[in-house]
Enzyme design. Structure first.
Site, short mmCIF file in Angstrom:
data_model
loop_
_atom_site.label_atom_id
_atom_site.label_comp_id
_atom_site.label_asym_id
_atom_site.label_seq_id
_atom_site.Cartn_x
_atom_site.Cartn_y
_atom_site.Cartn_z
N ASN A 63 103.89 109.42 47.33
CA ASN A 63 103.35 109.42 46.81
C ASN A 63 102.24 109.87 47.82
O ASN A 63 101.20 111.51 48.16
CB ASN A 63 102.37 108.50 45.38
N ASP A 64 101.40 109.13 48.36
CA ASP A 64 99.43 109.66 48.74
C ASP A 64 100.31 110.78 50.51
O ASP A 64 99.51 111.38 50.84
CB ASP A 64 98.62 108.63 49.16
#
Lengths: 116, 479
Positions: free
Chosen positions: B405-406
């Site tokens: 994700n990040d």
């Protein structure tokens, strides 16, 4: 007390004034060794490819089990018994660290190898 | 005899250095590990020779300890799943620390508690040893309890109790940590120079131990799952320093050298991990990053989400010529590494160019994704580092994000207000089509909205990574 460093010790003695350094406390020689070994570590482990990050970590971890040497010294006493028992525990944990660490590192590295 | 023993210790030190050097190159790494293991064997043999030559050795005790420890270690190492590797490394770090802690404790017990002469430690053993005993207790204790907390977080539970992945921020934790640290210095100093008599010595070392153990807990409990790569490397470094301190206590250069080597290896990895997140070590340890989470997450804030499923993805892949997989922690959780390899192989048979992009902090420990994919027999020359592969995304047809994700959030590149601004990311958004396999729109560790999910070229595939991949494989077979 640090016979493997006898040469360094002598060099230090030779470099200094004749009466200085006659009794360098062991802790200072130990510190020399510690600082130099840290630099050796930084120089030797250069540019680790990401593939090896985990094996390097678990291999280094196994090496930190070198404290087994101290543990064996502590486990050897018959008297006093408490120190002995604590030493025994130290031996067990250090051996888990050593044997487990090297074996699992080897397992991982073989995994990387077989595809080459 | 003493000379021979010390020559052996020196030989072991040299082998450790060569072993580590070889461990940092792929071709020689297995050999390097073997050299380090041989060094350890030599060190143990030399120590036993030393004990025999001093004429005081309790064989049953020592052999029992060695056998029990080796058996547990071997059993664990040979049965552990590759997905459990982070917690295993965490646990072993802790055992190393615990062993150093116990050696310091035992040494102190023998010399100051059992055989006391009513003097302070510094008078009885010398200031050097007095101080280093306190240090080995302190560093060993922190390493032990800190590693146990890390283990519990990675395993998700300890002793049957569930442990959350999120940071636990105690009120006033900075004050608490400073207080513990100052307390440790004070008690350590008292242990070395001030108190005398068996019972007081016993109490003092007990208090010092409790402070060290408490500090390990308060430091690591505040760090969340995605920052674990940094913490694990740092604890690895501590376990080396603890061994070094033990070396000072028993006045043995081999321990000082090997401990320092491990200390620097751990610091190098810590540094690599921090750089990969564009954060300082202090920020990781004291920042409590991710604790403010869950504000920007959820479905709010997304306006352009397009979801997809196995059939559509199979069709897209069927038409592709270049595909990059981007694995993250979600891959490890779903144990999807084998399914991932299978899909990759299938695409390659169709003539698709397949590669894998690995962010340095993907997963929960340094190199986590590499180990998982290697377990699934993905050749390591198909795994690419961020710098090597970032230019490739422009010419890629499909980038498949598996539970990351990040590390793929483009906000890190241009949004100066984003908490992750400046963190190097994988430029997956440059691919023609981005497929994000993820269970929900929930925020990642940093707790922020991922603008990738809203991008015109991205499709969301809401599923567990393993199920998604297996379904796509089925669909592709049918195509």
């Amino acid at each position: 007390m640090f016979p493997n460093l006898l040469l360094v010790h002598q060099a230090v003695l030779a470099a200094g004034p004749t009466d200085a350094g006659a009794d360098i406390p062991p802790i200072l020689i130990g510190l020399y060794v510690f600082v130099l070994a840290t630099f050796v570590g930084f120089e030797v482990i250069t540019k680790v490819p990401p593939t090896l990050h985990t094996p390097l970590m678990s291999g280094a971890n196994a090496i930190s089990g070198i404290t087994i040497v101290g543990a064996l010294f502590c486990a050897r006493f018959f008297e006093p018994a408490v120190a002995n028992v604590i030493g025994f525990c130290a031996v067990v944990f250090a051996m888990i660290n050593v044997v487990g660490g090297f074996l699992v590192t080897n397992r991982m590295l073989l995994m990387f190898k077989k595809k080459n | 005899m003493q000379t021979l023993i010390h020559v052996l210790y020196m030989l072991a030190s040299v082998l450790f250095i060569f072993g580590l050097k070889r461990m940092s190159k792929i071709k020689t790494s297995a050999q390097g590990n073997g050299m380090a293991a041989l060094a350890m064997l030599i060190a143990i043999a030399a120590t036993l020779m030393d004990l025999v030559s001093q004429g005081k050795i309790e064989w049953p005790f020592i052999i029992a300890g060695i056998v029990v420890g080796s058996a547990i270690g071997a059993w664990y190492a040979l049965t552990v799943q590759m997905t459990q590797m982070p917690q295993m490394v965490g646990l072993f770090n802790g055992f190393g620390g615990l062993s150093s802690f116990l050696v310091g404790f035992s040494f102190f017990w023998e010399n100051m508690i059992a055989h006391h002469g009513g003097e302070t430690t510094a008078v009885a053993l010398g200031a050097d040893q007095a101080v280093t005993i306190a240090l080995s207790i302190f560093v060993g204790g922190i390493t032990f309890s800190g590693s146990l907390v890390a283990y519990a977080k990675l395993e998700g539970s300890i002793l049957g109790k569930k442990v959350p992945d999120q940071p636990v921020l105690l009120p006033g934790r900075h004050v608490l940590n400073v207080a513990l640290f100052l307390g440790a210095i004070l008690v350590g100093w008292a242990l070395a120079f001030l108190v005398q008599g068996s019972f007081v010595h016993f109490l003092t070392i007990l208090v010092l131990s409790v402070i060290a153990l408490a500090m390990g807990i308060t430091l690591v409990i505040a760090i969340g799952g995605a920052d674990m790569p940094v913490v694990i490397s740092l604890l690895n470094s501590y376990s080396g320093i603890a061994a070094s301190m033990t070396g000072f206590v028993i006045q043995n250069n081999l321990l000082i050298i090997s401990g320092a080597l491990v200390g620097s290896a751990g610091l190098i990895l810590t540094n690599i991990m921090c750089k990969a997140m564009n954060r300082s070590l202090a920020n990781v340890i004291f920042g409590g990053f991710g604790a403010v989470a869950a504000t920007g997450g959820g479905k709010e804030g997304y306006t352009n989400v397009k979801s997809t499923g196995p059939e559509e993805l199979a069709m897209i892949l069927d038409a592709a010529t270049k595909v990059i997989f981007v694995p993250g922690y979600g891959l490890a959780v779903a144990q999807a590494q084998h399914a991932c390899r299978e899909l990759g192989d299938m695409l390659e048979k169709k003539g698709v160019e397949v590669s894998y992009a690995i962010h340095p902090v993907a997963g929960r420990m340094p190199g986590h994704m590499n180990v998982l994919l290697a377990e699934a027999n993905v050749p390591y020359d198909k795994l690419f580092e961020m710098d090597q592969i970032n230019a490739e995304f422009k010419t890629t047809d499909v980038a498949i994000i598996l539970g990351a994700n990040d590390v793929v959030n483009p906000a890190a590149l241009h949004d100066k207000n984003s908490p992750i601004y400046g963190m190097p990311i994988l430029n997956v958004h440059e691919a023609r089509t981005v497929v994000v396999v993820k269970r929900s729109l929930g925020a990642g560790f940093a707790g922020i909205r991922n603008e990738l999910f809203d991008a015109d070229n991205s499709l969301m595939f809401f599923s567990d990574a393993k199920k998604a991949l297996t379904d796509v494989i089925e669909e592709l077979k049918a195509v």
